[in-house]
Scaffold this motif. Structure first.
Motif, PDB file in Angstrom:
ATOM      1  N   TYR A   1       0.858  -1.177   0.000  1.00  0.00           N
ATOM      2  CA  TYR A   1       0.000   0.000   0.000  1.00  0.00           C
ATOM      3  C   TYR A   1       0.899   1.233   0.000  1.00  0.00           C
ATOM      4  O   TYR A   1       1.779   1.352   0.853  1.00  0.00           O
ATOM      5  CB  TYR A   1      -0.920   0.012   1.226  1.00  0.00           C
ATOM      6  CG  TYR A   1      -1.762   1.253   1.298  1.00  0.00           C
ATOM      7  CD1 TYR A   1      -2.902   1.380   0.522  1.00  0.00           C
ATOM      8  CD2 TYR A   1      -1.392   2.312   2.126  1.00  0.00           C
ATOM      9  CE1 TYR A   1      -3.668   2.537   0.572  1.00  0.00           C
ATOM     10  CE2 TYR A   1      -2.152   3.470   2.170  1.00  0.00           C
ATOM     11  CZ  TYR A   1      -3.293   3.573   1.391  1.00  0.00           C
ATOM     12  OH  TYR A   1      -4.037   4.715   1.427  1.00  0.00           O
ATOM     13  N   ILE A   2       0.679   2.128  -0.955  1.00  0.00           N
ATOM     14  CA  ILE A   2       1.435   3.378  -1.042  1.00  0.00           C
ATOM     15  C   ILE A   2       0.419   4.514  -1.108  1.00  0.00           C
ATOM     16  O   ILE A   2      -0.480   4.511  -1.959  1.00  0.00           O
ATOM     17  CB  ILE A   2       2.363   3.390  -2.279  1.00  0.00           C
ATOM     18  CG1 ILE A   2       3.407   2.262  -2.145  1.00  0.00           C
ATOM     19  CG2 ILE A   2       3.042   4.745  -2.431  1.00  0.00           C
ATOM     20  CD1 ILE A   2       4.321   2.088  -3.333  1.00  0.00           C
ATOM     21  N   ASP A   3       0.563   5.481  -0.177  1.00  0.00           N
ATOM     22  CA  ASP A   3      -0.351   6.629  -0.098  1.00  0.00           C
ATOM     23  C   ASP A   3      -0.276   7.504  -1.335  1.00  0.00           C
ATOM     24  O   ASP A   3       0.695   7.464  -2.092  1.00  0.00           O
ATOM     25  CB  ASP A   3      -0.006   7.514   1.106  1.00  0.00           C
ATOM     26  CG  ASP A   3      -0.362   6.877   2.444  1.00  0.00           C
ATOM     27  OD1 ASP A   3      -1.179   5.954   2.474  1.00  0.00           O
ATOM     28  OD2 ASP A   3       0.207   7.327   3.458  1.00  0.00           O
ATOM     29  N   GLU A   4      -1.277   8.370  -1.457  1.00  0.00           N
ATOM     30  CA  GLU A   4      -1.280   9.395  -2.492  1.00  0.00           C
ATOM     31  C   GLU A   4      -0.070  10.307  -2.287  1.00  0.00           C
ATOM     32  O   GLU A   4       0.347  10.557  -1.159  1.00  0.00           O
ATOM     33  CB  GLU A   4      -2.584  10.201  -2.393  1.00  0.00           C
ATOM     34  CG  GLU A   4      -2.730  11.245  -3.452  1.00  0.00           C
ATOM     35  CD  GLU A   4      -4.066  11.989  -3.358  1.00  0.00           C
ATOM     36  OE1 GLU A   4      -4.310  12.822  -4.241  1.00  0.00           O
ATOM     37  OE2 GLU A   4      -4.831  11.745  -2.414  1.00  0.00           O
ATOM     38  N   ASN A   5       0.463  10.803  -3.377  1.00  0.00           N
ATOM     39  CA  ASN A   5       1.672  11.624  -3.326  1.00  0.00           C
ATOM     40  C   ASN A   5       1.392  13.003  -3.911  1.00  0.00           C
ATOM     41  O   ASN A   5       1.056  13.124  -5.081  1.00  0.00           O
ATOM     42  CB  ASN A   5       2.791  10.944  -4.111  1.00  0.00           C
ATOM     43  CG  ASN A   5       4.101  11.677  -4.020  1.00  0.00           C
ATOM     44  OD1 ASN A   5       4.265  12.586  -3.218  1.00  0.00           O
ATOM     45  ND2 ASN A   5       5.033  11.278  -4.855  1.00  0.00           N
ATOM     46  N   LYS A   6       1.568  14.053  -3.092  1.00  0.00           N
ATOM     47  CA  LYS A   6       1.359  15.425  -3.560  1.00  0.00           C
ATOM     48  C   LYS A   6       2.615  16.267  -3.436  1.00  0.00           C
ATOM     49  O   LYS A   6       2.610  17.424  -3.816  1.00  0.00           O
ATOM     50  CB  LYS A   6       0.232  16.073  -2.759  1.00  0.00           C
ATOM     51  CG  LYS A   6      -1.102  15.410  -2.948  1.00  0.00           C
ATOM     52  CD  LYS A   6      -2.170  16.090  -2.140  1.00  0.00           C
ATOM     53  CE  LYS A   6      -3.501  15.376  -2.330  1.00  0.00           C
ATOM     54  NZ  LYS A   6      -4.567  15.960  -1.530  1.00  0.00           N
ATOM     55  N   ASP A   7       3.700  15.693  -2.870  1.00  0.00           N
ATOM     56  CA  ASP A   7       4.870  16.509  -2.539  1.00  0.00           C
ATOM     57  C   ASP A   7       6.028  16.360  -3.511  1.00  0.00           C
ATOM     58  O   ASP A   7       6.390  17.291  -4.206  1.00  0.00           O
ATOM     59  CB  ASP A   7       5.361  16.175  -1.123  1.00  0.00           C
ATOM     60  CG  ASP A   7       4.334  16.533  -0.071  1.00  0.00           C
ATOM     61  OD1 ASP A   7       3.598  17.515  -0.276  1.00  0.00           O
ATOM     62  OD2 ASP A   7       4.259  15.830   0.952  1.00  0.00           O
ATOM     63  N   LYS A   8       6.666  15.197  -3.508  1.00  0.00           N
ATOM     64  CA  LYS A   8       7.883  15.003  -4.293  1.00  0.00           C
ATOM     65  C   LYS A   8       7.963  13.553  -4.757  1.00  0.00           C
ATOM     66  O   LYS A   8       7.289  12.675  -4.219  1.00  0.00           O
ATOM     67  CB  LYS A   8       9.116  15.356  -3.467  1.00  0.00           C
ATOM     68  CG  LYS A   8       9.266  14.523  -2.212  1.00  0.00           C
ATOM     69  CD  LYS A   8      10.464  14.939  -1.400  1.00  0.00           C
ATOM     70  CE  LYS A   8      10.495  14.107  -0.127  1.00  0.00           C
ATOM     71  NZ  LYS A   8      11.582  14.409   0.726  1.00  0.00           N
ATOM     72  N   VAL A   9       8.784  13.313  -5.748  1.00  0.00           N
ATOM     73  CA  VAL A   9       9.007  11.954  -6.239  1.00  0.00           C
ATOM     74  C   VAL A   9       9.550  11.117  -5.089  1.00  0.00           C
ATOM     75  O   VAL A   9      10.396  11.562  -4.317  1.00  0.00           O
ATOM     76  CB  VAL A   9      10.001  11.974  -7.429  1.00  0.00           C
ATOM     77  CG1 VAL A   9      10.346  10.563  -7.856  1.00  0.00           C
ATOM     78  CG2 VAL A   9       9.420  12.764  -8.589  1.00  0.00           C
ATOM     79  N   ARG A  10       9.039   9.887  -4.945  1.00  0.00           N
ATOM     80  CA  ARG A  10       9.477   9.023  -3.854  1.00  0.00           C
ATOM     81  C   ARG A  10       9.865   7.646  -4.400  1.00  0.00           C
ATOM     82  O   ARG A  10       9.392   7.232  -5.456  1.00  0.00           O
ATOM     83  CB  ARG A  10       8.387   8.793  -2.805  1.00  0.00           C
ATOM     84  CG  ARG A  10       7.427   9.856  -2.591  1.00  0.00           C
ATOM     85  CD  ARG A  10       6.559   9.628  -1.374  1.00  0.00           C
ATOM     86  NE  ARG A  10       5.218   9.201  -1.707  1.00  0.00           N
ATOM     87  CZ  ARG A  10       4.153   9.468  -0.958  1.00  0.00           C
ATOM     88  NH1 ARG A  10       4.281  10.145   0.156  1.00  0.00           N
ATOM     89  NH2 ARG A  10       2.980   9.034  -1.297  1.00  0.00           N
TER      90      ARG A  10
END
Length: 143
Positions: A113-122
């Motif tokens: 499970y990976i959360d939504e990403n709004k900040d930076k490439v992970r």
């Protein structure tokens, strides 16, 4: 005399060939958990998926790398849960990070499970192993 030495040489070569062919190249090695390893590219919406191995081996989590930083399972930034195996050993079956969760469902399945990403490439890489058989699984998430 010449025929005898040729036959002896051929017999020795044949026996050596049989010995070499009969040796198992994997003696002493365990089968790695055969999950697809990626790297998988995840969009910013996240991921909730179950990955299924092509083999059935008793694997364990070993370590992980989050955004380029390698972490041990005992790292304070991670939350882990353990359970007893049928043999009585404790294994980590659940790992929670700031934006991801990894859960061993059984020997053939792992939930990622990976959360939504709004900040930076992970990025997330983790290693599972069965003895000395290892598999590194990699994810990259866009913004």
């Amino acid at each position: 005399m010449k025929i005898t030495s040729i036959l002896t040489s051929l017999s020795i070569a044949f026996i050596l060939m049989l010995v070499i062919i009969s040796c198992d190249d994997k003696d002493g090695y365990a089968d790695a958990p055969n999950f697809d390893s990626g790297p998988f590219t995840i969009d910013s919406k996240g991921l909730d998926s179950v990955f299924i191995a092509k083999n059935d081996v008793d694997w364990k989590f070993l370590d992980l790398t989050v955004n380029g930083k390698q972490l041990l399972l005992s790292d304070s930034s991670l939350e882990t849960e353990q359970q007893k195996t049928p043999s009585g050993n404790e294994i980590v079956y659940l790992i929670k990070g700031e934006w991801f969760t990894l859960k061993k469902l059984d020997n053939k399945r792992i939930q990622v499970y990976i959360d939504e990403n709004k900040d930076k490439v992970r990025s997330l890489d983790f290693t599972v192993h069965n003895g000395n058989g290892f598999r590194k699984i990699s994810f990259n998430q866009k913004i």
